[in-house]
Scaffold this active site. Sequence first.
Site: not given
Length: 323
Positions: A62, A66-67
């Site tokens: 997503h 932080d991804h």
Amino acid sequence: MNLTFLGTSSGAPTRQRNVSATAVQPEYGRAWVMVDCGEATQHQLLRTRLSPLKLDAILITHVHGDHCYGLPGLLASCQLNGRTEPLTLVGPAAVWAYLQAVIEHTEMRIDYPLKFIDVSKSLALEQGGFHITAYPLSHRSECWAYRLQESRVPLKLDVARLEAEGVMPSPLYGRLQRGESVTLDDGRQLEGKDYCIPSYRARAVVIGGDNDRPELLAEACRGVQLLVHEATYTEDVLQQVGPEPQHSSAARVARFAEQAGVPALVLTHFSPRYLLRPRRGGDRSVDELYIEAQRFFAGTLFMAEDFQTYRVLRDGRVVEASD
């Protein structure tokens, strides 16, 4: 197959953990796949043997930072290091929009072929030695889990079938093993491809993004050897935080994994409040998450650590790699 965690913290990095990224390597070939690419993932890669030039696909769960904040830097470094091979990027449409904005406003240059696949378009992909499918999750942003099943399993000769048909061991076995056609003394013609079977069951893992409903992965987890799922909080902290962040507790994931019959579970994406090595009294520890999960899950349980590799063996067991 190997899974190496490059980041296991949620939201923000800590002194002990970077944010989300996981490398997945098949047993055969040098190509590999990465799930998520949080900030500074390329720095984490410098401390491993993984080559970004052999990275075949990046699967983003997503668009939360932080991804995916590590994407521009990693892609730019691949350009600077002379990458020419195509690279596939999979994720929600918002990830591509984010990356295009960075490219436009920073004069970022990418000459190698970069292909984007919108994960919502019935994903069925062959990349890096894996057959990859995707499953929607429940989070405050469009979020997905990825199922990676190895696509290259060596074949072996079905000796039991041959002997049952009266074909005893002989040099013909070697020819059948190579997929050739052979004619027996009694006139029967055998096709090698009909007598070759997988030497072991194809291994599969599920790696989920942020998700407050682990039960959504029931179908994805059928037949897998390993589930990797976020356990951002213990249940008591989750109750204090409330439902808005839409994350899971260790207890909820463990209950699901036990009910689904998943043999092994790796928990990751821990809130920065849980320390790997608490320094003083009153600090919360990752051990709390482990103890909570252990109450509900009887299988093999691991708490992910940055740079730790977990190996799925041919017999389906999951172990920590020592090399």
